[in-house]
Motif scaffolding. Structure first.
Motif, mmCIF file in Angstrom:
data_model
loop_
_atom_site.group_PDB
_atom_site.id
_atom_site.type_symbol
_atom_site.label_atom_id
_atom_site.label_comp_id
_atom_site.label_asym_id
_atom_site.label_seq_id
_atom_site.Cartn_x
_atom_site.Cartn_y
_atom_site.Cartn_z
ATOM 1 N N VAL A 218 11.428 7.405 -24.243
ATOM 2 C CA VAL A 218 12.656 6.613 -24.149
ATOM 3 C C VAL A 218 13.836 7.377 -24.745
ATOM 4 C CG1 VAL A 218 13.795 4.537 -25.008
ATOM 5 C CG2 VAL A 218 11.495 4.388 -24.070
ATOM 6 N N ILE A 219 13.629 8.015 -25.911
ATOM 7 C CA ILE A 219 14.709 8.816 -26.516
ATOM 8 C C ILE A 219 15.135 9.921 -25.556
ATOM 9 C CG2 ILE A 219 15.339 10.299 -28.450
ATOM 10 C CD1 ILE A 219 14.952 7.392 -29.206
ATOM 11 N N PHE A 220 14.170 10.543 -24.918
ATOM 12 C CA PHE A 220 14.462 11.586 -23.931
ATOM 13 C C PHE A 220 15.332 11.034 -22.805
ATOM 14 C CE2 PHE A 220 13.189 13.296 -19.762
ATOM 15 C CZ PHE A 220 13.602 14.611 -19.895
ATOM 16 N N LEU A 227 23.798 12.886 -20.903
ATOM 17 C CA LEU A 227 24.171 14.204 -20.402
ATOM 18 C C LEU A 227 24.514 14.167 -18.919
ATOM 19 C CD1 LEU A 227 21.459 16.245 -22.319
ATOM 20 C CD2 LEU A 227 23.920 16.311 -22.723
ATOM 21 N N ARG A 228 23.773 13.388 -18.141
ATOM 22 C CA ARG A 228 24.066 13.285 -16.717
ATOM 23 C C ARG A 228 25.380 12.543 -16.490
ATOM 24 N NH1 ARG A 228 23.674 16.032 -13.725
ATOM 25 N NH2 ARG A 228 22.968 14.940 -11.861
ATOM 26 N N GLU A 229 25.656 11.527 -17.323
ATOM 27 C CA GLU A 229 26.940 10.826 -17.203
ATOM 28 C C GLU A 229 28.102 11.747 -17.537
ATOM 29 O OE1 GLU A 229 27.049 7.232 -19.447
ATOM 30 O OE2 GLU A 229 25.486 6.251 -18.268
ATOM 31 N N ALA A 237 21.068 20.100 -18.802
ATOM 32 C CA ALA A 237 20.722 18.931 -19.601
ATOM 33 C C ALA A 237 19.362 19.125 -20.275
ATOM 34 C CB ALA A 237 20.703 17.675 -18.730
ATOM 35 N N LEU A 238 18.379 19.605 -19.514
ATOM 36 C CA LEU A 238 17.052 19.842 -20.093
ATOM 37 C C LEU A 238 17.109 20.933 -21.167
ATOM 38 C CD1 LEU A 238 14.717 19.709 -16.949
ATOM 39 C CD2 LEU A 238 14.997 17.975 -18.727
ATOM 40 N N HIS A 252 7.084 19.484 -23.638
ATOM 41 C CA HIS A 252 7.279 18.741 -22.394
ATOM 42 C C HIS A 252 8.501 19.269 -21.633
ATOM 43 C CE1 HIS A 252 4.267 15.535 -22.396
ATOM 44 N NE2 HIS A 252 4.419 15.434 -23.700
ATOM 45 N N VAL A 253 9.599 19.493 -22.354
ATOM 46 C CA VAL A 253 10.837 19.911 -21.687
ATOM 47 C C VAL A 253 10.680 21.319 -21.101
ATOM 48 C CG1 VAL A 253 13.300 20.364 -21.998
ATOM 49 C CG2 VAL A 253 12.237 18.423 -23.161
#
Length: 351
Positions: A218-220, A227-229, A237-238, A252-253
């Protein structure tokens, strides 16, 4: 002395930061400047002798000094690293007010999730402690008392069986109690650091590793939505999230970035490819990803994920608590049956 007062003020600020972020956004939306807002907040806190005065003063001095007018940099060290990263991006995009508004809402929702986790742990810890105390107590005090009255070799079968089980479980629980500080420290350390096949195996079990994964997911999503906004590209962003993440999240990222090289046209599949998203959330992402503009809904997806995870955690604690209550009741019944059998045998021997 100043550093201690700043440390205490920082702890107070972090507990109240959602409201403070909202207040900053309110002023900036109405033409206020970061310097002007901080100056007013600091003056008001000094006049009211507020516990937040040291942190406001630190921000204001930093903004005029080493931060060179950069608000995010002035706040660095007193706010969580992830929030610092988002504010820095918002400031780079001349969208500080939006950044503070986004953080205010996100912090309130994340705090609700965190409270749900704490309540779940507390609701489970109490019956577990009672169960452990009950087993250790009957092993150390009850059965030795029975043995003083009736030799163990003359006990009824059920009493001997319960005594053996209680003795073994008592030894195990006593060892666990003695090792608990080390186990808790190892578990806490591993939550944000353990990766690889061992972590994936632990996350298949209904344990707190799974809940931690859901929380981090959820934090991710919250970070990604912001970042997308801010019109940051998926790859950038990643990479930004990777730079401010724990070792667990970085693994994960990094996997997502590796997959992005192969599936550049399907960002939704990239996100759900590493196992960070639980199946129902992965399905949600996949359904959205059928549409070319789905990433504009990232905030909505993050909020839906928060609702799902928070609801599951709220149900998790009471469910485990009910199971443990049944177990405790069953153990008490068995102990009573074993005790009654021993008493009847003792009375029979006396007659």
């Amino acid at each position: 002395m100043k550093s201690i007062s700043l440390l205490l003020a920082t702890r107070t600020f972090r507990a109240r930061r959602a409201a403070i972020y909202q207040k900053m956004a309110f002023g900036l939306r109405r033409g206020g400047t970061p310097s002007g807002e901080l100056k007013a907040m600091y003056a008001n806190s000094v006049r009211r002798k507020s516990s937040l005065a040291p942190v406001y003063g630190h921000w204001y001095e930093s903004l005029r000094g080493h931060a060179a007018g950069r608000l995010a940099r002035a706040m660095q060290g007193t706010i969580p690293d992830t929030e610092y990263g988002l504010l820095r991006i918002a400031e780079d995009n001349q969208a500080l007010a939006h950044g503070f508004e986004f953080l205010a809402v996100s912090v309130m929702r994340v705090n609700e999730m965190r409270r749900s986790f704490i309540d779940a742990i507390r609701s489970v810890a109490i019956p577990v402690t009672i169960l452990a105390g009950l087993i250790i107590g009957i092993d150390m005090y009850f059965f030795p008392l029975v043995e003083d009255t009736l030799p163990r070799r003359e006990w009824p079968v059920i009493t001997r069986l319960v005594a053996v089980v209680a003795e073994q479980m008592g030894n195990i629980l006593t060892g666990l109690v003695l090792a608990m500080p080390v186990l808790i420290a190892a578990w806490t350390w591993s939550l944000s650091r353990l990766t690889g096949p061992a972590r994936k195996a632990l996350e298949r079990l209904p344990l707190l590793y799974t809940k931690y994964r859901d929380f981090q997911c959820v934090i991710f999503q919250v970070n990604l939505a912001f970042l997308r906004e801010a019109n940051v590209s998926p790859r950038a962003a990643l990479e930004k999230i990777e730079s401010i993440s724990t070792p667990y999240m970085r693994s994960h990222v990094r996997a997502m970035l590796g997959m992005l090289n192969k599936e550049a046209s399907n960002f939704g599949d990239v996100l759900v490819s590493t196992g960070l998203f639980k199946p129902d959330l992965a399905d949600l992402i996949s359904d959205y990803a059928r549409w070319s503009d789905w990433q504009t809904q990232m905030r909505s997806i993050a909020e839906t994920s928060m609702d799902i995870v928070t609801g599951e955690v709220k149900r998790f604690g009471p469910l485990v608590q009910q199971v443990l209550q049944v177990v405790i009741g069953l153990i008490i019944f068995i102990i009573m049956a074993a005790s009654a059998a021993a008493m009847i045998k003792t009375m029979g021997k006396g007659i």
